[in-house]
Design an enzyme around this catalytic site. Structure first.
Site, PDB file in Angstrom:
ATOM      1  N   HIS A 158      33.897  42.914 -37.554  1.00 34.34           N
ATOM      2  CA  HIS A 158      34.014  42.144 -38.888  1.00 34.34           C
ATOM      3  C   HIS A 158      33.291  40.451 -38.381  1.00 34.34           C
ATOM      4  O   HIS A 158      33.511  40.214 -39.448  1.00 34.34           O
ATOM      5  CB  HIS A 158      34.626  42.575 -39.506  1.00 34.34           C
ATOM      6  CG  HIS A 158      35.197  42.469 -40.870  1.00 34.34           C
ATOM      7  ND1 HIS A 158      34.382  41.645 -41.829  1.00 34.34           N
ATOM      8  CD2 HIS A 158      36.060  43.485 -41.784  1.00 34.34           C
ATOM      9  CE1 HIS A 158      34.825  42.167 -42.773  1.00 34.34           C
ATOM     10  NE2 HIS A 158      36.018  43.145 -43.380  1.00 34.34           N
ATOM     11  N   ARG A 159      33.120  40.257 -37.427  1.00 31.13           N
ATOM     12  CA  ARG A 159      32.961  39.181 -36.547  1.00 31.13           C
ATOM     13  C   ARG A 159      31.424  38.709 -37.308  1.00 31.13           C
ATOM     14  O   ARG A 159      31.269  38.012 -36.977  1.00 31.13           O
ATOM     15  CB  ARG A 159      32.879  38.442 -35.793  1.00 31.13           C
ATOM     16  CG  ARG A 159      34.744  38.767 -34.950  1.00 31.13           C
ATOM     17  CD  ARG A 159      34.490  39.135 -33.301  1.00 31.13           C
ATOM     18  NE  ARG A 159      33.844  40.176 -32.944  1.00 31.13           N
ATOM     19  CZ  ARG A 159      33.608  39.689 -31.700  1.00 31.13           C
ATOM     20  NH1 ARG A 159      34.874  39.112 -30.526  1.00 31.13           N
ATOM     21  NH2 ARG A 159      33.088  40.734 -30.977  1.00 31.13           N
TER      22      ARG A 159
END
Length: 482
Positions: free
Chosen positions: A453-454
């Site tokens: 998700h980064r």
């Protein structure tokens, strides 16, 4: 005068600092040539045969099979610089070779021989399929130079002078010679279950004992409610302990403790690191794969090399990554930067007897379906033979995980650190599906995407997965990028 040189475990690359001795390929007293492989070791990446840079007579070995050695530790010593004597050894190695010859004649055991060496066992080679010919040939030690004695190489004299097998040998008893076994894993499996390999008749070529033979014997013993050991271990092979060995302090009765080392240990470390560092999320979608299966059938019906389903899915992946390059990236945590990569090195999960490995197809974005099929087949064969190199197991930028081969529909896999995403593909099965406004039976597959998700938000991950599903449902969508 001969000079004795010490050969140390070399740097095997990829940041590896240690290796486990799986199988010695030479004995003390053997004549070796320059760059001849002398030992097979297992690193955290792969099996590696280590060649010796010296030519001469092996005068000493360091480490039992199963021992872990750090890079730079001594492996063996070689006497070089002298012509072989009539006895078959260089001057500097005459005493050692004489000791080995005496051992073969039955005078006294070798000082460095432990139970594992006496049985010729290895540790963690992958097993092979039932009834299949061995994927890796046994190494034949080099013949001694002209004029050298047959006693130059351990085992060569035994093979030359051994009497023909007794009539009962075909029924299990093999005498005192080495037992032909397809891999060290088979020896370990038999040893751990107390099974005497000399009591088995191999079903492989020339009586070669396969893993299936050992497993069949163990099942038969279990069905009869008796121990697997057909005979007591030979005293010259396994010295009888004076007292039963105590259990480790941390082990309780009924427990079996398996060390996390080698490939299994490397996988454990990598997955733990991935779970600690990567904030992953998963999204999934069902897709109608009927048209993809029809397209593949049409390709294979037109002649030429067969196209695998995995290759078509890989082609879809590379097309999707071209549209959503955020997912072909990695995170530099020290610099707090997302590093996007312009080349797709596609990893794919492969289950082997040594555990899960992820071979990497280099520059997958430049390959067509035929090329991808051939490369997947080559790497899969090497994975099952335990012959993948460290370079073939590292450097991936995106992983394709076809867990449908295990008969499951879905999964939320752990990302292969330091990559940013993994596409999972479940089994393709007939299911009721609304097609063109009517209920029909279609070939349905579940696709899942686990992503870091980064590197992106859900919109990008969802767009990637939806594009993959569209290509599965309508393969003609790929024509836009051909």
């Amino acid at each position: 005068m001969a000079q004795v040189l010490e050969f140390k475990l070399p740097d095997l690359g990829e940041g590896l600092t240690e290796a486990e001795i799986v199988r010695w390929l030479v004995e003390v007293g053997d004549v070796v040539a320059v760059d001849q492989p002398v030992v097979e070791v297992e690193t955290a990446k792969a099996m590696v045969e280590v060649p010796c840079p010296y030519g001469g007579v092996v005068t000493a070995r360091f480490g039992e099979e199963g021992t872990e050695l750090p890079v730079g530790a001594p492996l063996l010593t070689v006497a070089v610089g002298a012509a072989p004597s009539p006895g078959g050894t260089a001057a500097g190695g005459a005493q050692e070779a004489a000791a080995v010859t005496a051992t073969d004649a039955g005078e006294s055991p070798r000082a460095d021989t432990g139970p594992a060496q006496a049985e010729g066992s290895g540790n963690v080679l992958v097993g092979y399929g039932t009834g299949a010919a061995p994927a890796r040939r046994r190494r034949v030690r080099p013949t001694a130079p002209a004029g050298a004695s047959a006693h130059t190489s351990v085992g060569s004299d035994a093979a030359a002078t051994a009497p023909p097998p007794a009539p009962g040998a075909a029924n299990g008893h093999r005498g005192d010679g080495p037992v032909p076994v397809i891999s060290p894993l088979v020896r370990r499996l038999a040893r751990e279950n107390g099974l005497d390999l000399r009591e088995l008749t191999g079903s492989g070529p020339d009586g070669l004992i396969l893993r299936a033979d050992v497993e069949y014997a163990l099942r038969a013993a279990a069905a009869q409610g008796r121990p697997a050991t057909a005979t007591q271990p030979r005293p010259e092979a396994v010295p009888a302990p004076s007292a039963p060995a105590p259990l480790p302090a941390s082990a309780a009765p009924g427990e079996t403790r398996i060390p996390l080392k080698g490939v299994r240990g490397a996988v454990a470390d990598k997955l733990s690191r991935s779970r600690r560092e990567i904030p992953d999320a998963t999204c999934w979608v069902d897709a109608d794969a009927t048209e993809l299966m029809r397209a593949r059938a049409a390709m294979n019906a037109s002649g030429g090399p067969k196209i695998s389903l995995l290759a078509l899915l890989a082609r879809i992946c590379t097309a999707a990554l071209a549209r959503f390059p955020e997912l072909n990236s990695t995170v530099d945590t020290a610099a707090r930067e997302v590093v996007r990569l312009d080349r797709v090195h596609l990893g794919f999960a492969a289950q082997t007897g040594r555990g899960l490995v992820v071979p990497v197809v280099r520059d997958a974005h430049t390959r067509d379906a035929e090329s991808l099929t051939a490369e997947f087949a080559r790497l899969t064969e090497a994975a099952h033979a335990g012959a993948l190199t460290p370079a073939e197991l590292t450097g991936g930028t995106f992983t394709l995980n076809n867990y449908g081969v295990f008969g499951v529909d879905g999964s939320t896999p752990i990302i292969n650190h330091p990559e940013a995403a993994m596409l999972g593909v479940g089994r393709i099965v007939p299911k009721p599906w609304v097609h063109e406004g009517e209920l029909a039976v279609r070939q349905v597959v579940q696709l899942s995407l686990t992503f870091d998700h980064r590197v992106c938000d859900g919109g990008t991950a969802g767009g990637f997965l939806r594009y993959v599903a569209d290509c599965v449902e309508q393969p003609a969508v790929l024509l836009r990028t051909v």
